[in-house]
Write a protein that holds these residues in place. Structure first.
Motif, PDB file in Angstrom:
ATOM      1  N   THR A 153       0.823  -1.212   0.000  1.00 49.18           N
ATOM      2  CA  THR A 153       0.000   0.000   0.000  1.00 49.18           C
ATOM      3  C   THR A 153       0.861   1.268   0.000  1.00 49.18           C
ATOM      4  O   THR A 153       0.411   2.323  -0.455  1.00 49.18           O
ATOM      5  CB  THR A 153      -0.918   0.055   1.230  1.00 49.18           C
ATOM      6  OG1 THR A 153      -0.105   0.073   2.425  1.00 49.18           O
ATOM      7  CG2 THR A 153      -1.866  -1.133   1.255  1.00 49.18           C
ATOM      8  N   ARG A 154       2.093   1.182   0.539  1.00 46.88           N
ATOM      9  CA  ARG A 154       3.025   2.342   0.584  1.00 46.88           C
ATOM     10  C   ARG A 154       2.368   3.543   1.267  1.00 46.88           C
ATOM     11  O   ARG A 154       2.583   4.698   0.911  1.00 46.88           O
ATOM     12  CB  ARG A 154       3.498   2.726  -0.806  1.00 46.88           C
ATOM     13  CG  ARG A 154       4.365   1.674  -1.464  1.00 46.88           C
ATOM     14  CD  ARG A 154       4.848   2.086  -2.851  1.00 46.88           C
ATOM     15  NE  ARG A 154       3.754   2.089  -3.811  1.00 46.88           N
ATOM     16  CZ  ARG A 154       3.284   3.184  -4.418  1.00 46.88           C
ATOM     17  NH1 ARG A 154       3.789   4.373  -4.144  1.00 46.88           N
ATOM     18  NH2 ARG A 154       2.298   3.089  -5.280  1.00 46.88           N
ATOM     19  N   LEU A 155       1.520   3.201   2.263  1.00 50.14           N
ATOM     20  CA  LEU A 155       0.851   4.273   2.998  1.00 50.14           C
ATOM     21  C   LEU A 155       1.754   4.752   4.133  1.00 50.14           C
ATOM     22  O   LEU A 155       2.853   4.239   4.338  1.00 50.14           O
ATOM     23  CB  LEU A 155      -0.468   3.757   3.568  1.00 50.14           C
ATOM     24  CG  LEU A 155      -1.553   3.441   2.538  1.00 50.14           C
ATOM     25  CD1 LEU A 155      -2.679   2.661   3.197  1.00 50.14           C
ATOM     26  CD2 LEU A 155      -2.082   4.726   1.918  1.00 50.14           C
ATOM     27  N   TRP A 156       1.269   5.787   4.837  1.00 47.48           N
ATOM     28  CA  TRP A 156       1.973   6.226   6.025  1.00 47.48           C
ATOM     29  C   TRP A 156       1.996   5.102   7.063  1.00 47.48           C
ATOM     30  O   TRP A 156       1.130   4.201   7.059  1.00 47.48           O
ATOM     31  CB  TRP A 156       1.282   7.451   6.623  1.00 47.48           C
ATOM     32  CG  TRP A 156       1.367   8.673   5.751  1.00 47.48           C
ATOM     33  CD1 TRP A 156       2.267   8.899   4.759  1.00 47.48           C
ATOM     34  CD2 TRP A 156       0.501   9.787   5.796  1.00 47.48           C
ATOM     35  NE1 TRP A 156       2.025  10.096   4.190  1.00 47.48           N
ATOM     36  CE2 TRP A 156       0.947  10.690   4.801  1.00 47.48           C
ATOM     37  CE3 TRP A 156      -0.593  10.149   6.585  1.00 47.48           C
ATOM     38  CZ2 TRP A 156       0.324  11.910   4.575  1.00 47.48           C
ATOM     39  CZ3 TRP A 156      -1.198  11.376   6.349  1.00 47.48           C
ATOM     40  CH2 TRP A 156      -0.749  12.241   5.354  1.00 47.48           C
ATOM     41  N   ARG A 157       2.950   5.173   7.948  1.00 43.44           N
ATOM     42  CA  ARG A 157       3.118   4.124   8.958  1.00 43.44           C
ATOM     43  C   ARG A 157       1.841   3.922   9.760  1.00 43.44           C
ATOM     44  O   ARG A 157       1.392   2.802   9.978  1.00 43.44           O
ATOM     45  CB  ARG A 157       4.268   4.489   9.883  1.00 43.44           C
ATOM     46  CG  ARG A 157       4.553   3.467  10.979  1.00 43.44           C
ATOM     47  CD  ARG A 157       5.785   3.892  11.768  1.00 43.44           C
ATOM     48  NE  ARG A 157       6.097   2.951  12.828  1.00 43.44           N
ATOM     49  CZ  ARG A 157       5.589   2.996  14.052  1.00 43.44           C
ATOM     50  NH1 ARG A 157       4.707   3.919  14.380  1.00 43.44           N
ATOM     51  NH2 ARG A 157       5.945   2.097  14.956  1.00 43.44           N
ATOM     52  N   ARG A 158       1.258   5.003  10.170  1.00 46.56           N
ATOM     53  CA  ARG A 158       0.037   4.919  10.983  1.00 46.56           C
ATOM     54  C   ARG A 158      -1.073   4.238  10.196  1.00 46.56           C
ATOM     55  O   ARG A 158      -1.830   3.417  10.704  1.00 46.56           O
ATOM     56  CB  ARG A 158      -0.356   6.334  11.406  1.00 46.56           C
ATOM     57  CG  ARG A 158      -1.688   6.432  12.090  1.00 46.56           C
ATOM     58  CD  ARG A 158      -1.960   7.878  12.546  1.00 46.56           C
ATOM     59  NE  ARG A 158      -1.780   8.854  11.487  1.00 46.56           N
ATOM     60  CZ  ARG A 158      -2.658   9.126  10.537  1.00 46.56           C
ATOM     61  NH1 ARG A 158      -3.796   8.437  10.489  1.00 46.56           N
ATOM     62  NH2 ARG A 158      -2.426  10.040   9.613  1.00 46.56           N
ATOM     63  N   GLU A 159      -1.189   4.599   8.920  1.00 42.95           N
ATOM     64  CA  GLU A 159      -2.249   4.021   8.073  1.00 42.95           C
ATOM     65  C   GLU A 159      -1.993   2.529   7.836  1.00 42.95           C
ATOM     66  O   GLU A 159      -2.922   1.712   7.849  1.00 42.95           O
ATOM     67  CB  GLU A 159      -2.296   4.756   6.733  1.00 42.95           C
ATOM     68  CG  GLU A 159      -2.770   6.204   6.853  1.00 42.95           C
ATOM     69  CD  GLU A 159      -2.558   6.980   5.560  1.00 42.95           C
ATOM     70  OE1 GLU A 159      -1.590   6.662   4.813  1.00 42.95           O
ATOM     71  OE2 GLU A 159      -3.336   7.918   5.289  1.00 42.95           O
ATOM     72  N   ARG A 160      -0.733   2.203   7.609  1.00 39.81           N
ATOM     73  CA  ARG A 160      -0.416   0.786   7.385  1.00 39.81           C
ATOM     74  C   ARG A 160      -0.721  -0.039   8.627  1.00 39.81           C
ATOM     75  O   ARG A 160      -1.222  -1.165   8.533  1.00 39.81           O
ATOM     76  CB  ARG A 160       1.046   0.643   6.984  1.00 39.81           C
ATOM     77  CG  ARG A 160       1.302   1.020   5.533  1.00 39.81           C
ATOM     78  CD  ARG A 160       2.723   0.728   5.089  1.00 39.81           C
ATOM     79  NE  ARG A 160       3.653   1.721   5.611  1.00 39.81           N
ATOM     80  CZ  ARG A 160       4.652   1.459   6.430  1.00 39.81           C
ATOM     81  NH1 ARG A 160       4.866   0.225   6.836  1.00 39.81           N
ATOM     82  NH2 ARG A 160       5.452   2.410   6.874  1.00 39.81           N
ATOM     83  N   ALA A 161      -0.438   0.519   9.786  1.00 39.27           N
ATOM     84  CA  ALA A 161      -0.747  -0.193  11.031  1.00 39.27           C
ATOM     85  C   ALA A 161      -2.255  -0.411  11.164  1.00 39.27           C
ATOM     86  O   ALA A 161      -2.701  -1.494  11.584  1.00 39.27           O
ATOM     87  CB  ALA A 161      -0.210   0.598  12.224  1.00 39.27           C
TER      88      ALA A 161
END
Lengths: 116, 597
Positions: B58-66
């Motif tokens: 997804t290469r999302l922000w860390r918070r979003e990936r979590a």
């Protein structure tokens, strides 16, 4: 029966909103309900459902919160917002009008009863 | 972060999870990361791999990936709790890459508005940059691949009538021998610079030199009797280049000789007048006029300028001799001189532009591509030649990285030629008018294109035109003044013939027509007849000059030149401002000729 993605594109979000109308549900629950209540027609894969939920959440039509079950598992529950209810009402009317139009062309019966 | 997870983490992650991490990137270490979340879910390995792969893609922000990792782990845990097998769940999940792409798109929609706006802005800038690069690539291809086609040999076309002159009719070889026969100049004496008159202290040395140059003078008169100059524009021994380069060589070959011989002839005419040798004076002046015609063989402005300069020498010398030593000139000689003067230049003194146009078209065909229909655009190889021809204005266009863009914005071949013809026609239209009828300076038309050129720095809208269009202003005024002087000398000849026949000068010029003068010439500054009065019984011929006011033959104070033309706008300015008036010679007449006998 596999439905063309173009047809599903409009049906999927409305179906999710409709399921959330009565009560909040979590992701897996939504997947099961969509498949079971539509005889597999709206059997969205998880790779489709979760992006759909995130889209609805980004549009402000649903909101989510985490809850812990009695067994200790975390679940993310989704429920309609007031905007979601309004959208559901609007889209429902449009779908009913569409179904009547298609039926008048001999393309289907009236909408079926809602299954629990 | 446990030891195993830490061992597999990247260097940056490991740094940020040490005590120095929070001060550097506080949000990074806030909450559990996606790996910790997945690890904490304790899923079976296959399901854990699917979740890990999906979340990473997804290469999302860390918070979003979590967040996504937590939800997907919850999903698989629910399925497992309901007795579903891992394979089933993984199969129903679908393609992780597709899921990741859809999740990423959806999550980005949920990000803050400023972030999304900035992203759109960056995407727009990126798109614009790519479009610019693509456009530049297209223009550069068009620019550097364009090849000029040299389809016409303009020099050969101009040279054809000259080459057709029979060898025996050519004056150029005779002139060459005349110059070669000249003795060396004595130290301190330069024959060919400013004219040295009999009253000059150097005059005896000039006479000595003239005495040694008899052969050259004879050859000069012999050459002047030939029908044509016959100086071909092309030399077989010189490399063929652009028209301008060929002409520069041609002018260097021939016209220096003509200048030298013209000075020789006019100085000898003054000597002959001093020694009462009217026949030689007339022969020299006639030869000088023919020399001017020979100089104008090729239809270029520089040729016309050289020719007119020679006419001017002959006209001034004739006027001087008429006013000081008229008795040395026979009636027949005077009539012959009048005919020669009238015929010089083929009649009115006008400049020709066909030669310059040929030069211009030659430049155009060397720097513009040719689409076969008269159109085309600047080429990379061609623009380098443009700046070499015009004398570089700063960095040559061809070396600039922006050249493809600059040249794409510049007019094409057809437009440039059209603009050149328009400006030259407008300038010629003004230049063809007598001075009193001109409304603006013909140089304004060349400056119009030059102004655009200069305003845009190195590249003007019509840079090609600006570099090539000739300056008509000073040349055409000079031609008008020469015409006025010639007219005055023709009137003076008529006055002398009248005096000889009647014993005195007439009271008005009407008495000269038609026997001695076909018509009374006009004053080219006011359009009325040239001014004539008898001062102490001696004729005075004058023009009202630039201010258009008849001051009765009184020259302006302070030695100012009343024959220098200025536009009506400048004159209006001068009438309002004494300072400007002082600059341009108002307040006096232009004295053309004063007979002293």
């Amino acid at each position: 029966m596999k439905i063309e993605s173009e047809l599903l594109r409009g049906a999927g979000p409305l179906a999710v909103l409709k399921l959330l109308e009565r009560s909040e549900m979590y992701g897996y629950q939504l997947v099961e309900a969509l498949s079971r209540r539509t005889d597999g027609v709206l059997a969205l894969g998880q790779s489709t459902l979760y992006p759909l939920l995130y889209n609805l959440e980004a549009k402000g039509l649903i909101e989510a919160s985490w809850q812990t079950t009695e067994s200790g598992r975390d679940r993310k529950y989704y429920r309609l917002t007031s905007s979601g209810r309004k959208r559901l009402a609007t889209d429902t009317k449009q779908w009913q009008a569409l179904l009547r139009a298609m039926s008048s062309l001999g393309l289907g019966a009236a909408p079926a009863e809602v299954r629990p | 972060m446990n030891a195993e997870t830490r061992a597999r983490a990247s260097l940056l992650v490991r740094i940020l999870t040490t005590p120095v991490g929070p001060p550097i990137f506080p949000s990074f270490t806030r909450g559990a990361g996606p790996r910790q979340v997945i690890a904490a879910a304790a899923l079976p390995t296959p399901e854990m791999e699917v979740v890990t792969q999906t979340v990473r893609k997804t290469r999302l922000w860390r918070r979003e990936r979590a967040e996504v990792a937590r939800e997907l782990c919850s999903h698989f845990a629910e399925g497992a709790a309901l007795g579903r097998s891992g394979e089933e769940l993984i199969r129903e999940f679908g393609d992780p890459a597709r899921a990741a792409a859809l999740i990423r798109r959806a999550k980005i929609r949920g990000r803050p508005l400023p972030w999304r706006a900035w992203r759109r802005f960056c995407q727009g800038i990126g798109t614009l940059v790519l479009l610019c690069i693509a456009l530049y690539a297209v223009l550069a291809l068009r620019y550097y691949r364009a090849t000029p086609v040299i389809s016409r040999d303009y020099i050969a076309e101009l040279n054809a009538p000259i080459a057709a002159v029979p060898l025996n009719d050519r004056a150029e070889p005779v002139y060459r021998r005349a110059v070669e026969a000249l003795p060396p100049h004595p130290a301190g004496l330069f024959v060919g610079g400013d004219l040295i008159r009999p009253e000059n202290p150097w005059w005896p040395d000039v006479k000595d030199y003239l005495a040694q140059s008899r052969e050259s003078l004879e050859l000069a008169r012999l050459g002047a009797a030939k029908p044509a100059l016959g100086a071909e524009l092309m030399s077989a021994s010189e490399p063929k280049g652009s028209a301008r380069s060929v002409l520069d060589a041609a002018w260097g070959r021939s016209y220096g000789q003509l200048r030298t011989l013209s000075w020789l002839l006019v100085e000898d005419a003054y000597r002959a007048a001093e020694e009462s040798d009217g026949a030689t004076a007339i022969a020299n002046l006639s030869a000088l006029l023919r020399l001017g015609d020979h100089a104008r063989e090729a239809p270029f402005l520089v040729n016309d300028s050289i020719g007119f300069a020679m006419f001017g020498l002959a006209i001034r010398a004739t006027g001087t001799i008429l006013s000081t030593r008229p008795e040395i000139l026979s009636n027949e000689g005077l009539v012959e001189l009048a005919h020669r003067l009238s015929a010089a230049g083929g009649g009115p003194f006008t400049f020709r532009t066909s030669g310059e146009r040929a030069l211009f078209l030659d430049i155009v065909q060397r720097i513009y591509s040719d689409d076969g229909n008269g159109g085309g655009h600047l080429s990379g190889s061609g623009t380098k030649e443009l700046w070499a021809e015009s004398g570089a204005f700063g960095e040559p266009l061809g070396r600039s990285a922006l050249a493809p863009i600059d040249c794409a914005l510049l007019p094409g071949r057809r437009e440039v030629i059209g603009e050149y013809d328009r400006l030259v026609a407008a300038a010629c239209e003004q230049a063809s008018k007598p001075l009193f009828a001109r409304t603006e300076d013909p140089d304004n038309f060349s400056m119009e294109s030059m102004g655009s050129y200069k305003d845009h720095g190195m590249v003007g809208t019509y840079a090609t035109v600006g570099a090539m269009i000739p300056d008509f202003g000073a040349m055409s005024v000079g031609a008008e003044r020469l015409t006025q002087r010639r007219d005055a000398v023709l009137v003076a000849i008529a006055l002398e013939l009248y005096r000889r026949a009647h014993g005195s000068y007439p009271d008005s010029l009407e008495a000269l027509t038609p026997k001695y003068l076909p018509g009374i010439p006009i004053d080219r500054f006011d359009g009325k007849p040239i001014k004539y009065k008898l001062a102490e019984g001696r004729p005075l011929l004058y023009s009202v000059g630039v201010d258009g006011v008849d001051d009765g033959g009184r020259p302006p104070p302070g030695g100012r030149d009343p024959s220098k033309w200025f536009s009506p706008a400048r004159l209006r300015e001068a009438r309002r401002s004494p300072a400007v008036a002082a600059q341009i010679g108002l307040g006096g007449d232009w004295i053309l000729l004063r007979m002293n006998r």
